[in-house]
Design an enzyme around this catalytic site. Structure first.
Site, PDB file in Angstrom:
ATOM      1  N   GLY A 189       0.798  -1.211   0.000  1.00  0.00           N
ATOM      2  CA  GLY A 189       0.000   0.000   0.000  1.00  0.00           C
ATOM      3  C   GLY A 189       0.833   1.263   0.000  1.00  0.00           C
ATOM      4  N   SER A 215       5.914 -11.971  -4.235  1.00  0.00           N
ATOM      5  CA  SER A 215       4.741 -11.995  -5.108  1.00  0.00           C
ATOM      6  C   SER A 215       4.866 -10.974  -6.223  1.00  0.00           C
ATOM      7  CB  SER A 215       3.476 -11.698  -4.298  1.00  0.00           C
ATOM      8  OG  SER A 215       3.264 -12.668  -3.309  1.00  0.00           O
ATOM      9  N   ARG A 216       4.109 -11.214  -7.264  1.00  0.00           N
ATOM     10  CA  ARG A 216       3.882 -10.194  -8.270  1.00  0.00           C
ATOM     11  C   ARG A 216       2.910  -9.156  -7.692  1.00  0.00           C
ATOM     12  NH1 ARG A 216       7.539 -10.749 -12.549  1.00  0.00           N
ATOM     13  NH2 ARG A 216       7.697 -12.945 -13.170  1.00  0.00           N
ATOM     14  N   ALA A 217       2.763  -8.044  -8.407  1.00  0.00           N
ATOM     15  CA  ALA A 217       1.851  -6.996  -7.956  1.00  0.00           C
ATOM     16  C   ALA A 217       0.421  -7.517  -7.875  1.00  0.00           C
ATOM     17  CB  ALA A 217       1.922  -5.806  -8.905  1.00  0.00           C
ATOM     18  N   THR A 219      -2.449  -5.091  -6.426  1.00  0.00           N
ATOM     19  CA  THR A 219      -3.114  -3.842  -6.818  1.00  0.00           C
ATOM     20  C   THR A 219      -2.112  -2.704  -6.946  1.00  0.00           C
ATOM     21  OG1 THR A 219      -3.577  -3.362  -4.489  1.00  0.00           O
ATOM     22  CG2 THR A 219      -5.273  -4.526  -5.728  1.00  0.00           C
ATOM     23  N   THR A 224       7.508  -7.073  -5.357  1.00  0.00           N
ATOM     24  CA  THR A 224       8.941  -7.332  -5.228  1.00  0.00           C
ATOM     25  C   THR A 224       9.450  -8.207  -6.362  1.00  0.00           C
ATOM     26  OG1 THR A 224       8.901  -7.084  -2.823  1.00  0.00           O
ATOM     27  CG2 THR A 224      10.701  -8.369  -3.745  1.00  0.00           C
ATOM     28  N   ASP A 277      -8.386  -6.376  -0.967  1.00  0.00           N
ATOM     29  CA  ASP A 277      -7.314  -7.054  -0.241  1.00  0.00           C
ATOM     30  C   ASP A 277      -7.659  -6.989   1.244  1.00  0.00           C
ATOM     31  OD1 ASP A 277      -4.994  -8.389   0.248  1.00  0.00           O
ATOM     32  OD2 ASP A 277      -3.644  -6.761  -0.329  1.00  0.00           O
ATOM     33  N   SER A 285      -2.730 -15.072   3.169  1.00  0.00           N
ATOM     34  CA  SER A 285      -1.851 -15.016   2.006  1.00  0.00           C
ATOM     35  C   SER A 285      -0.397 -14.881   2.430  1.00  0.00           C
ATOM     36  CB  SER A 285      -2.248 -13.837   1.113  1.00  0.00           C
ATOM     37  OG  SER A 285      -1.299 -13.628   0.087  1.00  0.00           O
ATOM     38  N   LYS A 309      -2.262   1.276   2.589  1.00  0.00           N
ATOM     39  CA  LYS A 309      -3.244   0.200   2.712  1.00  0.00           C
ATOM     40  C   LYS A 309      -3.846   0.192   4.110  1.00  0.00           C
ATOM     41  CE  LYS A 309      -2.357  -3.587   0.600  1.00  0.00           C
ATOM     42  NZ  LYS A 309      -1.768  -4.877   0.197  1.00  0.00           N
TER      43      LYS A 309
END
Length: 514
Positions: A189, A215-217, A219, A224, A277, A285, A309
């Site tokens: 966020g 993880s991939r993006a 939102t 990273t 999210d 997650s 976030k």
């Protein structure tokens, strides 16, 4: 087309070249889709329409797919078309035939419906749901229903624990010979804030083991794994990952390539589309990935700010409590850092631009983003302390010396080499600055709208796209001074981003200097 012996079943017998079962080259993401002509015998005899679920089977290979109906000349009535994911899963050969039939009912959907009506689900129900998700038995509509039913505060702590356990149990779980395996994660966020490569380099250079899966993006304009992919390969298989960790003590890889909590990757794709999210799903997650990766000691960074976030101290404390409760249930040693999330960290927002920031910090450039360096050192010190390598008084000093001396940069190069080779990020061909309309002092920066600009510019799918932030809070600026610069890989995407900027002039707020 041949009607099968079972009701509602058809058999396609591909000729050489597969012109009865056709690869249409349509990318539907992770959802399997089969295309039939509206005059197909199975559609007419069984009354199947768009969005119906059907089973496809070739020998022992099978999958569930969502049906799309074709009008016009794309397909003949005796042909079936497959999207890319379905084609790659079934891998049909000319000598094989595919059976298309009504699927068996997905019993776990009853539990999803119960959750929609506010019921609390137990371990068995959540495990069945997650197993069916991993087996691709849910359509995206059904996945969206499950995610929505669990959003907000609709998951109690016991459900979050059960969901976490189910996500771990339905994938690969790594084991390491070391008794202490450290990790870190940022809740997100906060635009930029690409601390992980710096932290991993410092921590592993000092002797701790840190097999970092990222993880991939979801939102954001970059995850990273998206930023790290600009510097080295991240889609490693398990053997390559283990080799890297054995050689360097750590890695920075995309977790989705190794079947770690695979349900999470399926859910993330739908969460990205919904732009949601929630806390319970977020905790499941994050911690399922850490547990599956074999971590024993984890530091979680929770940025708190009005456009982050997590927006309030109360929300942050509630999330911290939930993280700690779930971690305790799995014997995971956890430390939560509540950090300043009022504005972006670093200058770059977008995969390549964030990678440039990482290199500047690791290489100790004089103009490296000071806030990114400070945040990375703070987190590295927390990991060193949590992992038992240094006490509170010494952890930050040790981490700083490792970075200043160049040891962290040498270590990062070694990790990149082990993962497949260090890369140099490129630059976007289209760039346009956003200028200060008047003299003033920066009083606020909207994380969410900055991220929106970067995404409209093309990030993360266009990896060179995004923006560079050229001011921070409390900076004095003059009329015409660049506030941030938008980067795009096409003029159209640049135009979309600049149009959004024009409609939202308060992305960077200015007040008159006193």
């Amino acid at each position: 087309m041949e009607i099968g012996t079972d009701p509602g079943t058809i058999i396609h017998r591909p000729t050489v070249g597969g012109d009865r079962l056709r690869r249409l080259g349509i990318d539907t993401g992770a959802e399997h889709v089969v295309y039939l002509h509206h005059a197909s015998p199975i559609c007419r005899s069984e009354g199947l329409g768009a969005h119906a679920r059907v089973q496809l089977r070739i020998g022992a290979r099978q999958l569930l797919a969502t049906l799309a109906i074709v009008h016009g000349e794309l397909l003949a009535p005796d042909e079936a078309g497959l999207c890319e994911s379905a084609w790659h899963t079934l891998q049909p050969q000319p000598h094989e035939h595919v059976v298309i039939a009504h699927p068996a009912s997905v019993e776990s959907l009853a539990s999803v419906r119960a959750k929609i009506y506010g019921r609390t689900l137990d371990d068995t129900q959540l495990h069945a749901i997650v197993r069916d998700i991993v087996d691709h038995r849910y359509s995206h509509l059904e996945l969206a229903a499950f995610i929505t039913a669990c959003s907000g505060d609709h998951l109690v702590t016991e459900e979050v624990i059960a969901l976490t356990r189910a996500m771990v149990d339905t994938g690969t779980r790594l084991r390491w010979p070391q008794s202490t395996v450290v990790d870190k994660h940022c809740i997100g966020g906060l635009a930029g804030n690409r601390t992980t490569p710096v932290v991993v380099a410092i921590v592993t250079a000092l002797g701790l083991v840190m097999p970092k899966t990222s993880s991939r993006a979801i939102t954001s304009p970059a995850g990273t794994a998206d930023a790290m992919a600009m510097l080295a390969p991240v889609e490693l298989d398990l053997a390559h990952m283990r080799h890297t960790v054995e050689r360097c003590g750590g890695c920075i890889v995309w977790g989705g390539a190794m079947n770690l909590a695979p349900a999470d990757d399926v859910l993330i794709r739908v969460e990205r589309a919904l732009d949601v999210d929630s806390a319970g799903q977020l905790v499941a997650s994050v911690l399922s990935k850490k547990i599956a990766a074999g971590s024993t000691h984890v530091v979680i960074d929770v940025p708190v700010g009005p456009t982050a976030k997590i927006r309030s101290d109360a929300e942050a404390r509630a999330l911290q409590e939930l993280l700690e409760q779930v971690a305790t249930a799995f014997g995971l040693q956890l430390r939560v850092l509540l950090s300043d999330g009022r504005e972006p960290i670093g200058r770059g927002i977008g995969p390549a631009l964030e990678a440039h920031d990482v290199l500047a910090v690791l290489q100790n450039h004089a103009d490296a983003p000071a806030d990114l360096r400070a945040r990375a050192l703070q987190i590295a010190a927390a990991v060193l302390e949590t992992g038992g390598l240094a006490g509170t008084a010494q952890a930050l000093k040790i981490a700083t010396e490792c970075l200043d001396s160049g040891r962290a940069w040498v270590q990062f190069q070694a990790i990149c080499t082990a993962q497949g080779g260090l890369r140099v990020p490129g630059s976007a061909p289209w760039q346009q600055p956003v200028l200060a309309p008047r003299d003033g002092v920066v009083t606020a920066i909207d994380n969410r709208r900055l991220s929106r600009v970067a995404k409209l510019a093309g990030a993360p799918s266009a990896p060179l796209a995004g923006l560079t932030l050229q001011v921070h809070g409390r900076d004095r600026v003059s009329t015409g001074q660049p506030l941030f610069t938008v980067h795009a890989q096409s003029p159209g995407e640049l135009a979309y981003a600049m149009e959004y900027v024009a409609r939202h002039p308060a992305i960077v707020c200015l007040e008159e200097a006193s």
